[in-house]
Design an enzyme around this catalytic site. Structure first.
Site, mmCIF file in Angstrom:
data_model
loop_
_atom_site.group_PDB
_atom_site.id
_atom_site.type_symbol
_atom_site.label_atom_id
_atom_site.label_comp_id
_atom_site.label_asym_id
_atom_site.label_seq_id
_atom_site.Cartn_x
_atom_site.Cartn_y
_atom_site.Cartn_z
ATOM 1 N N TYR A 110 -10.676 5.363 -10.114
ATOM 2 C CA TYR A 110 -10.467 6.073 -9.109
ATOM 3 C C TYR A 110 -10.080 7.668 -8.935
ATOM 4 O O TYR A 110 -9.789 8.048 -8.214
ATOM 5 C CB TYR A 110 -8.928 5.642 -8.323
ATOM 6 C CG TYR A 110 -9.070 4.016 -8.624
ATOM 7 C CD1 TYR A 110 -9.753 3.291 -7.820
ATOM 8 C CD2 TYR A 110 -7.756 3.299 -9.329
ATOM 9 C CE1 TYR A 110 -9.675 1.920 -8.014
ATOM 10 C CE2 TYR A 110 -7.773 1.936 -9.502
ATOM 11 C CZ TYR A 110 -8.826 1.243 -8.585
ATOM 12 O OH TYR A 110 -8.519 -0.239 -8.781
ATOM 13 N N GLY A 165 0.708 -1.084 0.005
ATOM 14 C CA GLY A 165 0.179 -0.094 -0.044
ATOM 15 C C GLY A 165 0.761 1.240 0.058
ATOM 16 O O GLY A 165 0.192 2.272 0.079
ATOM 17 N N CYS A 179 -15.590 4.489 -26.741
ATOM 18 C CA CYS A 179 -16.651 5.099 -26.916
ATOM 19 C C CYS A 179 -17.477 5.396 -25.586
ATOM 20 O O CYS A 179 -18.419 5.018 -25.249
ATOM 21 C CB CYS A 179 -17.655 3.999 -27.732
ATOM 22 S SG CYS A 179 -16.967 3.671 -29.368
HETATM 23 N N1 LLP Z 1 -1.058 -7.189 -0.073
HETATM 24 C C1 LLP Z 1 -2.446 -7.213 -0.259
HETATM 25 C C2 LLP Z 1 -3.123 -8.054 0.636
HETATM 26 C C3 LLP Z 1 -3.201 -6.414 -1.214
HETATM 27 O O1 LLP Z 1 -4.412 -6.786 -1.301
HETATM 28 C C4 LLP Z 1 -2.368 -5.573 -2.033
HETATM 29 C C5 LLP Z 1 -3.342 -4.750 -2.918
HETATM 30 C C6 LLP Z 1 -1.072 -5.459 -1.742
HETATM 31 C C7 LLP Z 1 -0.420 -6.152 -0.966
HETATM 32 C C8 LLP Z 1 -0.194 -4.563 -2.706
HETATM 33 O O2 LLP Z 1 -0.391 -3.230 -2.599
HETATM 34 P P1 LLP Z 1 0.430 -2.023 -3.204
HETATM 35 O O3 LLP Z 1 1.553 -2.129 -2.428
HETATM 36 O O4 LLP Z 1 0.377 -2.330 -4.663
HETATM 37 O O5 LLP Z 1 -0.458 -0.848 -3.262
HETATM 38 N N2 LLP Z 1 -6.118 -1.529 -8.374
HETATM 39 C C9 LLP Z 1 -5.778 -0.495 -7.448
HETATM 40 C C10 LLP Z 1 -5.054 -1.007 -6.205
HETATM 41 C C11 LLP Z 1 -5.787 -2.274 -5.659
HETATM 42 C C12 LLP Z 1 -4.775 -2.980 -4.552
HETATM 43 C C13 LLP Z 1 -5.108 -4.182 -4.385
HETATM 44 N N3 LLP Z 1 -4.401 -5.022 -3.127
HETATM 45 C C14 LLP Z 1 -5.083 0.709 -7.794
HETATM 46 O O6 LLP Z 1 -4.834 0.539 -9.242
HETATM 47 O O7 LLP Z 1 -4.828 1.701 -7.283
#
Ligand code: LLP
Length: 463
Positions: free
Chosen positions: A364, A278, A391
């Site tokens: 988003y 995150g 479209c």
């Molecule tokens: N660990 C778990 C359990 C997760 O659900 C996620 C992301 C991560 C790690 C990795 O998170 P990151 O470091 O990449 O933020 N599609 C959305 C993001 C959805 C993230 C879902 N889970 C976007 O484009 O911002």
């Protein structure tokens, strides 16, 4: 295509008072290194180069739209995370951000582990040779078939997300005559400061088991009682694109409190905690992400402090960055097709991709930057909206940005920081062909995910 000057749209103070954009950068030709991958630079003629190759050559060889991934940068970021957390912690790259066989091999070589969240990601990981014990399997509704494959393969951990899953995994493990290492994903009640769709640790959502009303403690009781499971720890993921460490600190504190309660009730000290992913990246010059070593220090300080207070042995920490590793390493290259100045509003610049290769703006309200990359320009800044060829009017790639007013059809423009959640969330909307991912390194470029073809589309259409 013609590179003739084009009548520019509005670009002055009348429109600068509306919208959410900041003033244009003093010099639009300067590439802000915060948002571009590390080997990106402009050559003597003003064209952007990555890994030593100009975008003109890349466009000619691979076409547009296409994602170009800076392999050296990807590997450097993996190493920075691994070094920051050191030998007493584990870094799991979150494959959902972007996964391919090449990426798996890089992760393996750079010493990272891998978090997968579907049978498809698991298959890719195993196929590319990631040792199963370095894989964590996630998901709020893993099928029994997926659990079977994960257990059979011998994944290092399965992160349990519900009461049903505790029983399902225990069952499968017993059938295979193994004790499966598991963690329990808890929701710690933190509302991360991010878009509501990607904040995951407040209570009103589908992931994990709540700490608040004793549910997590009950899940631990059940997991400890089942001999197919070896409970190794507790997991918390609070959201995505987060800059403020405060949410992680609250999360770490609550997870450690749970470990203390488990010790008091069961006499066992669970050896691991996973604080999820995150961590935010810079999409525009306004964003100020933390470096991995700052994040590692903040997390390990808080865990150590809380454990000392609770008289617990400090558990092994793991983290799961996806975006923070791959996000900044790639840009999407587009060719400008049409340019429509709307008097008194802004200029719409249409490119040859759109929401099918980057859904994040529509989904988003994500902010991106954009630059003219096939040349430099001394023309004054023009307020633009970069849109795709789909479209619908929500097909926006970059909502508000500035490009030089002499932008013309045929120019190449690039959107940086598209390494995470762009190719992985790409679609075939309007039967678009998903773009390739091309890895660039030391003067060499190679396709790691090829462009889809119309034959690919027809192959699935068996009616
Ligand atoms: N660990 C778990 C359990 C997760 O659900 C996620 C992301 C991560 C790690 C990795 O998170 P990151 O470091 O990449 O933020 N599609 C959305 C993001 C959805 C993230 C879902 N889970 C976007 O484009 O911002």
């Amino acid at each position: 295509m013609s590179r003739s000057a084009h009548p520019a749209g509005p670009r002055h103070a009348d429109v600068l008072t509306e919208g959410h954009y900041s003033a244009p950068a003093a010099d639009l030709n300067v590439l802000d290194e915060k948002v571009w991958s590390r080997t990106v630079t402009r050559d003597a003629d003003g064209a952007l180069t990555v890994g030593g190759i100009t975008v003109a050559r890349l466009a000619e060889e691979f076409g547009t739209p296409a994602y170009f991934l800076d392999e050296r940068d990807f590997r450097a970021r993996c190493r920075a995370w691994a070094d920051a957390f050191g030998p007493d912690a584990d870094v799991f790259y979150a494959g959902k951000a972007f996964l391919s066989r090449a990426v798996v091999r890089w992760l393996k070589e750079e010493g990272l582990n891998l978090d997968v969240c579907s049978g498809g990601e698991l298959t890719t990981a195993l196929d590319a040779g990631m040792p199963a014990e370095r894989i964590a399997f996630h998901g709020n509704n893993k099928t029994v078939a997926e659990i079977e494959r994960a257990v059979e393969a011998g994944v290092g951990r399965i992160v349990l997300d519900s009461f049903q899953e505790i029983v399902r995994v225990a069952h499968v493990a017993r059938r295979h005559g193994v004790r499966q290492r598991v963690q329990i994903r808890v929701t710690v009640g933190v509302e991360a400061h991010t878009h509501e769709f990607i904040a995951t640790a407040h209570e009103d959502q589908k992931f994990g088991i709540a700490l608040a009303d004793g549910q997590a403690a009950e899940a631990v009781r059940r997991a400890l009682a089942l001999d197919g499971l070896e409970l190794i720890g507790v997991h918390s993921h609070i959201g995505s694109q987060i800059f403020d460490m405060a949410g992680f600190e609250v999360s770490a504190r609550r997870v450690v409190q749970l470990l203390a309660e488990i010790r008091d009730e069961h006499g066992v000290e669970l050896p691991e905690i996973d604080l999820g992913g995150g961590l935010g990246i810079a999409y525009t010059s306004e964003d100020d992400p933390r470096e991995p070593h700052e994040i590692a220090k903040a997390l390990s300080d808080i865990v150590t402090r809380e454990c000392e207070a609770a008289k617990l042995r400090t558990p092994r920490i793991s983290v799961e960055p996806g975006r923070a590793i791959v996000g900044p390493t790639a840009f999407t290259l587009y060719e400008v097709g049409t340019i429509k100045p709307l008097e008194g509003l802004r200029t719409y610049v249409s490119v040859d991709g759109g929401m099918s290769d980057n859904i994040r703006t529509a989904l988003y309200d994500a902010e991106y930057s954009v630059a003219l990359v096939s040349r430099t320009s001394d023309a004054e800044p023009m307020l633009v909206r970069v849109v795709g060829k789909h479209c619908e009017s929500g097909d926006i790639v970059v909502k508000d940005a500035f490009l030089p007013a002499d932008l013309a059809p045929g120019d190449l423009i690039a959107v940086p920081a598209t390494g995470a959640y762009c190719r992985s969330m790409a679609s075939n909307y309007n039967h678009a062909l998903r773009p390739p991912v091309v890895a660039v390194r030391d003067g060499e470029a190679r396709v790691i995910v090829r462009r889809e073809t119309e034959e690919d589309l027809l192959r699935l259409d068996v009616g």
